[in-house]
Design a protein around this motif. Structure first.
Motif, PDB file in Angstrom:
ATOM      1  N   MET A   1       0.843  -1.187   0.000  1.00  0.00           N
ATOM      2  CA  MET A   1       0.000   0.000   0.000  1.00  0.00           C
ATOM      3  C   MET A   1       0.886   1.247   0.000  1.00  0.00           C
ATOM      4  N   ALA A   2       0.602   2.141  -0.903  1.00  0.00           N
ATOM      5  CA  ALA A   2       1.356   3.387  -0.972  1.00  0.00           C
ATOM      6  C   ALA A   2       0.581   4.498  -0.277  1.00  0.00           C
ATOM      7  N   ARG A   3       1.335   5.463   0.246  1.00  0.00           N
ATOM      8  CA  ARG A   3       0.755   6.659   0.857  1.00  0.00           C
ATOM      9  C   ARG A   3       0.792   7.748  -0.214  1.00  0.00           C
ATOM     10  N   ILE A   4      -0.388   8.227  -0.609  1.00  0.00           N
ATOM     11  CA  ILE A   4      -0.473   9.182  -1.711  1.00  0.00           C
ATOM     12  C   ILE A   4      -1.221  10.424  -1.263  1.00  0.00           C
ATOM     13  N   MET A   5      -0.552  11.573  -1.397  1.00  0.00           N
ATOM     14  CA  MET A   5      -1.166  12.852  -1.060  1.00  0.00           C
ATOM     15  C   MET A   5      -1.751  13.453  -2.330  1.00  0.00           C
ATOM     16  N   VAL A   6      -3.004  13.887  -2.239  1.00  0.00           N
ATOM     17  CA  VAL A   6      -3.708  14.476  -3.384  1.00  0.00           C
ATOM     18  C   VAL A   6      -4.024  15.939  -3.063  1.00  0.00           C
ATOM     19  N   VAL A   7      -3.444  16.857  -3.844  1.00  0.00           N
ATOM     20  CA  VAL A   7      -3.682  18.292  -3.652  1.00  0.00           C
ATOM     21  C   VAL A   7      -4.607  18.763  -4.771  1.00  0.00           C
ATOM     22  N   GLU A   8      -5.822  19.109  -4.397  1.00  0.00           N
ATOM     23  CA  GLU A   8      -6.853  19.443  -5.385  1.00  0.00           C
ATOM     24  C   GLU A   8      -7.902  20.295  -4.695  1.00  0.00           C
ATOM     25  N   ASP A   9      -8.296  21.409  -5.327  1.00  0.00           N
ATOM     26  CA  ASP A   9      -9.277  22.293  -4.700  1.00  0.00           C
ATOM     27  C   ASP A   9     -10.716  21.977  -5.097  1.00  0.00           C
ATOM     28  N   ASN A  10     -10.919  21.115  -6.073  1.00  0.00           N
ATOM     29  CA  ASN A  10     -12.258  20.757  -6.518  1.00  0.00           C
ATOM     30  C   ASN A  10     -12.738  19.519  -5.758  1.00  0.00           C
ATOM     31  N   ALA A  11     -13.845  19.648  -5.030  1.00  0.00           N
ATOM     32  CA  ALA A  11     -14.334  18.568  -4.169  1.00  0.00           C
ATOM     33  C   ALA A  11     -14.648  17.290  -4.944  1.00  0.00           C
ATOM     34  N   LEU A  12     -15.251  17.421  -6.120  1.00  0.00           N
ATOM     35  CA  LEU A  12     -15.579  16.226  -6.907  1.00  0.00           C
ATOM     36  C   LEU A  12     -14.313  15.516  -7.384  1.00  0.00           C
ATOM     37  N   ASN A  13     -13.327  16.288  -7.841  1.00  0.00           N
ATOM     38  CA  ASN A  13     -12.084  15.676  -8.307  1.00  0.00           C
ATOM     39  C   ASN A  13     -11.327  14.999  -7.169  1.00  0.00           C
ATOM     40  N   ILE A  14     -11.265  15.645  -6.013  1.00  0.00           N
ATOM     41  CA  ILE A  14     -10.512  15.042  -4.910  1.00  0.00           C
ATOM     42  C   ILE A  14     -11.196  13.753  -4.449  1.00  0.00           C
ATOM     43  N   LYS A  15     -12.526  13.732  -4.470  1.00  0.00           N
ATOM     44  CA  LYS A  15     -13.244  12.498  -4.118  1.00  0.00           C
ATOM     45  C   LYS A  15     -12.952  11.414  -5.144  1.00  0.00           C
ATOM     46  N   LEU A  16     -13.020  11.752  -6.414  1.00  0.00           N
ATOM     47  CA  LEU A  16     -12.746  10.775  -7.471  1.00  0.00           C
ATOM     48  C   LEU A  16     -11.336  10.208  -7.333  1.00  0.00           C
ATOM     49  N   LEU A  21      -7.763   5.766  -5.767  1.00  0.00           N
ATOM     50  CA  LEU A  21      -6.554   5.313  -5.070  1.00  0.00           C
ATOM     51  C   LEU A  21      -6.898   4.299  -3.988  1.00  0.00           C
ATOM     52  N   SER A  22      -7.940   4.566  -3.221  1.00  0.00           N
ATOM     53  CA  SER A  22      -8.367   3.636  -2.166  1.00  0.00           C
ATOM     54  C   SER A  22      -8.807   2.300  -2.757  1.00  0.00           C
ATOM     55  N   ALA A  23      -9.516   2.355  -3.883  1.00  0.00           N
ATOM     56  CA  ALA A  23      -9.973   1.127  -4.538  1.00  0.00           C
ATOM     57  C   ALA A  23      -8.809   0.262  -5.000  1.00  0.00           C
ATOM     58  N   HIS A  24      -7.653   0.887  -5.212  1.00  0.00           N
ATOM     59  CA  HIS A  24      -6.464   0.142  -5.635  1.00  0.00           C
ATOM     60  C   HIS A  24      -5.520  -0.130  -4.460  1.00  0.00           C
ATOM     61  N   GLY A  25      -6.049   0.017  -3.246  1.00  0.00           N
ATOM     62  CA  GLY A  25      -5.308  -0.382  -2.062  1.00  0.00           C
ATOM     63  C   GLY A  25      -4.344   0.647  -1.494  1.00  0.00           C
ATOM     64  N   HIS A  26      -4.470   1.894  -1.915  1.00  0.00           N
ATOM     65  CA  HIS A  26      -3.563   2.932  -1.423  1.00  0.00           C
ATOM     66  C   HIS A  26      -4.218   3.760  -0.319  1.00  0.00           C
ATOM     67  N   GLU A  27      -3.388   4.378   0.489  1.00  0.00           N
ATOM     68  CA  GLU A  27      -3.865   5.317   1.502  1.00  0.00           C
ATOM     69  C   GLU A  27      -3.806   6.713   0.894  1.00  0.00           C
ATOM     70  N   ALA A  28      -4.956   7.319   0.685  1.00  0.00           N
ATOM     71  CA  ALA A  28      -5.016   8.639   0.061  1.00  0.00           C
ATOM     72  C   ALA A  28      -5.213   9.710   1.124  1.00  0.00           C
ATOM     73  N   LYS A  29      -4.426  10.783   1.028  1.00  0.00           N
ATOM     74  CA  LYS A  29      -4.516  11.916   1.960  1.00  0.00           C
ATOM     75  C   LYS A  29      -4.952  13.137   1.156  1.00  0.00           C
ATOM     76  N   PRO A  30      -6.214  13.561   1.275  1.00  0.00           N
ATOM     77  CA  PRO A  30      -6.674  14.734   0.528  1.00  0.00           C
ATOM     78  C   PRO A  30      -6.196  16.036   1.161  1.00  0.00           C
ATOM     79  N   VAL A  31      -5.780  16.972   0.319  1.00  0.00           N
ATOM     80  CA  VAL A  31      -5.402  18.320   0.763  1.00  0.00           C
ATOM     81  C   VAL A  31      -6.126  19.290  -0.157  1.00  0.00           C
ATOM     82  N   THR A  32      -7.033  20.085   0.404  1.00  0.00           N
ATOM     83  CA  THR A  32      -7.818  20.999  -0.418  1.00  0.00           C
ATOM     84  C   THR A  32      -7.288  22.425  -0.408  1.00  0.00           C
ATOM     85  N   ASP A  33      -6.344  22.723   0.476  1.00  0.00           N
ATOM     86  CA  ASP A  33      -5.777  24.070   0.563  1.00  0.00           C
ATOM     87  C   ASP A  33      -4.279  23.973   0.299  1.00  0.00           C
TER      88      ASP A  33
END
Length: 126
Positions: A1-16, A21-33
């Motif tokens: 499992m990889a730790r992946i940080m996602v920097v995205e200000d659009n709520a729909l894109n960050i959810k997608l 990433l979660s569906a492929h077994g990764h730990e996703a960390k959302p950052v909106t700011d």
């Protein structure tokens, strides 16, 4: 499992992105700011960073350059994502320090393939 940080200000894109990433077994960390992205990366210690280029406050290009200037983050692969794919963007994004570049709207297959390619210890998942 990889730790992946996602920097995205659009709520729909960050959810997608995080759901994929979660569906492929990764730990996703959302950052909106983007103003807290560098500190979050230092704390979270990601195996991969996915960042939008068009962000309020701190642009994705500036964030990439900032991460490359920090010794503990300099080696972390970065995938840039942007809706504004213009001539020369690929070169600018790569020269800032990103290893990959995906334009929006994303192709799910390409997104997953790029993530797998950037994670050296991951098996290719399609």
């Amino acid at each position: 499992m990889a730790r992946i940080m996602v920097v995205e200000d659009n709520a729909l894109n960050i959810k997608l992105f995080c759901d994929l990433l979660s569906a492929h077994g990764h730990e996703a960390k959302p950052v909106t700011d983007s103003r807290v992205a560098l500190d979050t990366a230092l704390e979270f210690r990601p195996d991969l960073v996915i960042t939008d280029i068009q962000l309020p406050y701190v642009s994705g290009l500036d964030l990439i350059r900032s991460m490359r200037a920090v010794e503990s983050l300099a080696h972390v692969p970065i995938m840039a994502v942007t809706a504004y794919a213009g001539q020369g963007d690929d070169e600018r994004i790569r020269s800032a320090g990103a290893q990959a570049y995906v334009s929006k709207p994303i192709s799910v297959a390409r997104f997953v393939a790029e993530v797998s390619a950037l994670l050296p210890n991951e098996a290719t998942v399609a």
